[in-house]
Motif scaffolding. Structure first.
Motif, PDB file in Angstrom:
ATOM      1  N   ILE A   5       0.836  -1.207   0.000  1.00 25.19           N
ATOM      2  CA  ILE A   5       0.000   0.000   0.000  1.00 25.19           C
ATOM      3  C   ILE A   5       0.865   1.249   0.000  1.00 25.19           C
ATOM      4  O   ILE A   5       0.655   2.176  -0.784  1.00 25.19           O
ATOM      5  N   ILE A   6       1.861   1.278   0.883  1.00 23.23           N
ATOM      6  CA  ILE A   6       2.766   2.435   0.963  1.00 23.23           C
ATOM      7  C   ILE A   6       3.489   2.634  -0.366  1.00 23.23           C
ATOM      8  O   ILE A   6       3.589   3.757  -0.880  1.00 23.23           O
ATOM      9  N   ASP A   7       3.966   1.553  -0.941  1.00 21.80           N
ATOM     10  CA  ASP A   7       4.697   1.642  -2.215  1.00 21.80           C
ATOM     11  C   ASP A   7       3.822   2.226  -3.318  1.00 21.80           C
ATOM     12  O   ASP A   7       4.267   3.082  -4.101  1.00 21.80           O
ATOM     13  N   ILE A   8       2.570   1.774  -3.382  1.00 21.36           N
ATOM     14  CA  ILE A   8       1.658   2.258  -4.427  1.00 21.36           C
ATOM     15  C   ILE A   8       1.323   3.729  -4.218  1.00 21.36           C
ATOM     16  O   ILE A   8       1.350   4.531  -5.168  1.00 21.36           O
ATOM     17  N   ILE A   9       1.037   4.124  -2.984  1.00 24.31           N
ATOM     18  CA  ILE A   9       0.692   5.523  -2.710  1.00 24.31           C
ATOM     19  C   ILE A   9       1.890   6.430  -2.993  1.00 24.31           C
ATOM     20  O   ILE A   9       1.743   7.511  -3.593  1.00 24.31           O
ATOM     21  N   GLN A  10       3.085   6.002  -2.593  1.00 22.92           N
ATOM     22  CA  GLN A  10       4.282   6.809  -2.865  1.00 22.92           C
ATOM     23  C   GLN A  10       4.538   6.937  -4.369  1.00 22.92           C
ATOM     24  O   GLN A  10       4.958   7.994  -4.851  1.00 22.92           O
ATOM     25  N   LYS A  11       4.274   5.885  -5.098  1.00 25.17           N
ATOM     26  CA  LYS A  11       4.467   5.920  -6.551  1.00 25.17           C
ATOM     27  C   LYS A  11       3.532   6.931  -7.209  1.00 25.17           C
ATOM     28  O   LYS A  11       3.924   7.689  -8.096  1.00 25.17           O
ATOM     29  N   ILE A  12       2.275   6.966  -6.751  1.00 27.27           N
ATOM     30  CA  ILE A  12       1.281   7.840  -7.373  1.00 27.27           C
ATOM     31  C   ILE A  12       1.456   9.285  -6.902  1.00 27.27           C
ATOM     32  O   ILE A  12       1.180  10.220  -7.647  1.00 27.27           O
ATOM     33  N   ALA A  13       1.957   9.493  -5.672  1.00 29.33           N
ATOM     34  CA  ALA A  13       2.003  10.832  -5.065  1.00 29.33           C
ATOM     35  C   ALA A  13       2.734  11.903  -5.891  1.00 29.33           C
ATOM     36  O   ALA A  13       2.197  13.002  -6.034  1.00 29.33           O
ATOM     37  N   PRO A  14       3.929  11.771  -6.442  1.00 26.79           N
ATOM     38  CA  PRO A  14       4.927  10.730  -6.164  1.00 26.79           C
ATOM     39  C   PRO A  14       5.900  11.214  -5.082  1.00 26.79           C
ATOM     40  O   PRO A  14       6.289  12.372  -5.049  1.00 26.79           O
ATOM     41  N   THR A  15       6.292  10.299  -4.203  1.00 25.67           N
ATOM     42  CA  THR A  15       7.285  10.596  -3.178  1.00 25.67           C
ATOM     43  C   THR A  15       8.167   9.360  -3.000  1.00 25.67           C
ATOM     44  O   THR A  15       7.877   8.291  -3.540  1.00 25.67           O
ATOM     45  N   ASN A  16       9.226   9.538  -2.226  1.00 25.14           N
ATOM     46  CA  ASN A  16      10.101   8.411  -1.928  1.00 25.14           C
ATOM     47  C   ASN A  16      10.620   8.572  -0.495  1.00 25.14           C
ATOM     48  O   ASN A  16      11.814   8.690  -0.255  1.00 25.14           O
ATOM     49  N   LYS A  17       9.703   8.567   0.455  1.00 22.71           N
ATOM     50  CA  LYS A  17      10.049   8.837   1.851  1.00 22.71           C
ATOM     51  C   LYS A  17      10.426   7.559   2.579  1.00 22.71           C
ATOM     52  O   LYS A  17       9.994   6.453   2.214  1.00 22.71           O
ATOM     53  N   GLU A  18      11.206   7.741   3.618  1.00 23.08           N
ATOM     54  CA  GLU A  18      11.606   6.609   4.454  1.00 23.08           C
ATOM     55  C   GLU A  18      10.385   6.026   5.176  1.00 23.08           C
ATOM     56  O   GLU A  18       9.498   6.768   5.619  1.00 23.08           O
ATOM     57  N   VAL A  19      10.365   4.710   5.285  1.00 22.00           N
ATOM     58  CA  VAL A  19       9.276   4.025   5.975  1.00 22.00           C
ATOM     59  C   VAL A  19       9.836   3.397   7.252  1.00 22.00           C
ATOM     60  O   VAL A  19      10.816   2.657   7.217  1.00 22.00           O
TER      61      VAL A  19
END
Length: 287
Positions: free
Chosen positions: A225-239
């Protein structure tokens, strides 16, 4: 113009359902907690002279952690409230769609069919199960036509951020890092618009009593879920995960949705990526 009563009208599902029903030309009678306590509200007296075509019963307390703290309020709303609605249905011969919940607990096999064993593992789910049993009894002995909808994990526009998807979206858009309890549990997520289309389909259901799963038929982990949301946002934040598994955690859930497809000619049309894209677009337009 046909009138439809919707309880829980101001809720996440109810408000979206009402908007859809009105677009089809129905007159919607709305009931919310501000109108009275559903556990002792006499619907039959209130609507004895009103011609009601169908009832969608959604009124419920929904936040599972609260159900452990104050279970009696959940039982009052779900069980006694549903009883009041069923009395109206019984006396006025009104078909009912009851929106239940995921009731299967730790599943014995995947995907989960409607005839899988019920394992209500929290007071919220147990209150919904007891309400379902009331519906079953009134259908069998009082001839009330009932369709029960069991949604899996719902997400969509305007959902409160106490729930996982908006909680993650909020962090993706606003925070330096993304923090979650656990990355591994998998759930079946259904987009709100798909659930609403399924509920609308129940208006034409001819069966005396029926139960349907509403899900996507696919599972996603928190990490996915996090990967998909970051891809669409798009962001690349630390989890950052606390690796904190909840007590009695269910690690994998996926719905078998063939029955709803066969009986109601329903199937979901939004992929998870589509749903997230719509939510982010709506948030952008609102700002």
């Amino acid at each position: 113009m046909k009138s439809i009563l919707v309880t829980g009208a101001n809720g996440f599902i109810g408000s979206a359902l009402i908007e859809n029903l009105e677009s089809f030309g129905f007159n919607v009678i709305k009931f919310n907690s501000s109108d009275g306590d559903i556990s002792n509200y006499i619907f039959l007296k209130e609507y004895e002279n009103t011609d009601i075509y169908h009832i969608f019963h959604l009124a419920a307390k929904t936040f599972v952690p609260d159900s452990w703290e104050n279970p009696l309020e959940f039982y009052k709303t779900s069980v006694l409230g549903t009883g009041q609605i069923l009395e109206l249905c019984r006396h006025k011969n009104i078909p009912l769609t009851f929106v239940s919940a995921y009731l299967y607990g730790l599943p014995e096999q995947l995907p989960i069919t409607e005839d899988a064993t019920i394992k209500s593992n929290n007071p919220y789910a147990h209150s919904k199960y007891l309400a379902e049993e009331l519906c079953r009894f009134y259908s069998e002995y009082y001839n009330v036509k009932v369709t029960i909808a069991r949604p899996f994990n719902i997400y969509g526009k305007n959902q409160k951020d106490m729930f996982l998807i908006p909680y993650i979206i909020k962090q993706v858009l606003n925070d330096e890092v993304i923090k979650v309890k656990d990355l591994y549990p998998k759930r079946d997520y259904i987009y709100l618009d798909d659930l609403i289309s399924g509920l609308i389909k129940t208006l034409d259901n001819e069966k005396q009593f029926s139960v349907y799963n509403f899900g996507s038929g696919e599972e996603l982990s928190v990490q996915e879920i996090i990967d998909i949301i970051q891809k669409i946002a798009p962001t690349n934040k630390e989890v950052i995960s606390e690796n904190q598994e909840r007590q009695n955690e269910i690690m994998n859930v996926v719905a078998d949705i063939k029955k709803a497809n066969y009986d109601l000619n329903w199937k979901p049309t939004f992929s998870f990526e589509d749903g997230i894209t719509e939510i982010l677009k709506d948030m952008k337009n609102a700002n």
